[in-house]
Design a protein around this motif. Structure first.
Motif, PDB file in Angstrom:
ATOM      1  N   ILE A   1      -4.539  -1.542  10.746  1.00  0.00           N
ATOM      2  CA  ILE A   1      -4.187  -1.198   9.354  1.00  0.00           C
ATOM      3  C   ILE A   1      -3.122  -0.238   9.586  1.00  0.00           C
ATOM      4  O   ILE A   1      -2.604   0.040  10.481  1.00  0.00           O
ATOM      5  CB  ILE A   1      -5.283  -0.429   8.448  1.00  0.00           C
TER       6      ILE A   1
ATOM      7  N   SER B   1      -1.429   4.903   6.730  1.00  0.00           N
ATOM      8  CA  SER B   1      -1.756   5.494   5.641  1.00  0.00           C
ATOM      9  C   SER B   1      -3.083   5.114   5.322  1.00  0.00           C
ATOM     10  O   SER B   1      -3.857   5.291   4.414  1.00  0.00           O
ATOM     11  CB  SER B   1      -0.994   5.183   4.265  1.00  0.00           C
ATOM     12  N   ARG B   2      -4.004   4.459   6.323  1.00  0.00           N
ATOM     13  CA  ARG B   2      -5.267   3.989   6.454  1.00  0.00           C
ATOM     14  C   ARG B   2      -5.392   2.856   5.168  1.00  0.00           C
ATOM     15  O   ARG B   2      -6.435   2.774   4.785  1.00  0.00           O
ATOM     16  CB  ARG B   2      -6.203   5.133   5.979  1.00  0.00           C
ATOM     17  N   ARG B   3      -4.190   1.976   4.615  1.00  0.00           N
ATOM     18  CA  ARG B   3      -4.614   0.934   3.887  1.00  0.00           C
ATOM     19  C   ARG B   3      -3.994  -0.245   4.601  1.00  0.00           C
ATOM     20  O   ARG B   3      -3.519  -0.320   5.531  1.00  0.00           O
ATOM     21  CB  ARG B   3      -3.316   1.170   2.914  1.00  0.00           C
TER      22      ARG B   3
ATOM     23  N   ARG C   1      -9.515  -7.734   4.049  1.00  0.00           N
ATOM     24  CA  ARG C   1     -10.215  -6.702   3.373  1.00  0.00           C
ATOM     25  C   ARG C   1     -11.696  -7.420   3.358  1.00  0.00           C
ATOM     26  O   ARG C   1     -12.679  -6.717   3.579  1.00  0.00           O
ATOM     27  CB  ARG C   1      -9.808  -6.772   1.911  1.00  0.00           C
TER      28      ARG C   1
ATOM     29  N   PHE D   1     -13.671   1.113   1.142  1.00  0.00           N
ATOM     30  CA  PHE D   1     -12.559   1.290   0.725  1.00  0.00           C
ATOM     31  C   PHE D   1     -12.545   2.399  -0.419  1.00  0.00           C
ATOM     32  O   PHE D   1     -13.563   2.001  -1.177  1.00  0.00           O
ATOM     33  CB  PHE D   1     -11.465   0.288   0.491  1.00  0.00           C
TER      34      PHE D   1
ATOM     35  N   GLY E   1      -7.619   2.454  -2.016  1.00  0.00           N
ATOM     36  CA  GLY E   1      -7.594   1.305  -1.120  1.00  0.00           C
ATOM     37  C   GLY E   1      -7.385   1.776   0.443  1.00  0.00           C
ATOM     38  O   GLY E   1      -7.206   1.008   1.123  1.00  0.00           O
ATOM     39  N   ARG E   2      -8.007   3.055   0.744  1.00  0.00           N
ATOM     40  CA  ARG E   2      -7.702   3.760   1.957  1.00  0.00           C
ATOM     41  C   ARG E   2      -9.213   3.480   2.660  1.00  0.00           C
ATOM     42  O   ARG E   2     -10.432   3.493   1.753  1.00  0.00           O
ATOM     43  CB  ARG E   2      -7.494   5.074   2.037  1.00  0.00           C
TER      44      ARG E   2
END
Length: 97
Positions: A58, A61-63, A74, A84, A88-89
């Motif tokens: 990923i 930004s951990r997205r 996902r 999440f 969205g993180r």
């Protein structure tokens, strides 16, 4: 990309445990001269039918990165128990290593 660097990147990706994620940058830092963009390129160039857990990589930004496979990514992560938040993180506690 040099074959040795590509091999390092793919070896690291293969080691990411189920239910955990890591970032392009963390993978790059574990290589000899890799960058986050080179990690992304190595993932983009994977042949069809491979068995590497590409979906566990990923952004910083951990997205999830914005790419055509994001919906599948996902779904695969959720199936492994990755949660999440509303933005969205993923939680920083599941970052590997």
């Amino acid at each position: 990309m040099k074959p040795a660097l590509r091999e390092q990147i793919l070896t690291i990706i293969a080691e990411i445990p189920a239910g955990r994620v890591t970032t392009y940058g963390r993978i790059a830092a574990m290589t000899d001269g890799g960058t986050p963009r080179l990690v992304a390129r190595a993932l983009r160039d994977l042949p069809e039918g491979h068995d590497l857990p590409w979906f566990r990589v990923i952004t910083a930004s951990r997205r999830l990165a914005d790419h055509p496979g994001a919906v599948e990514q996902r779904a695969r992560l959720v199936s492994e128990g990755v949660l999440f938040d509303g933005g969205g993180r993923v939680a920083s506690e599941i970052l590997w290593p």
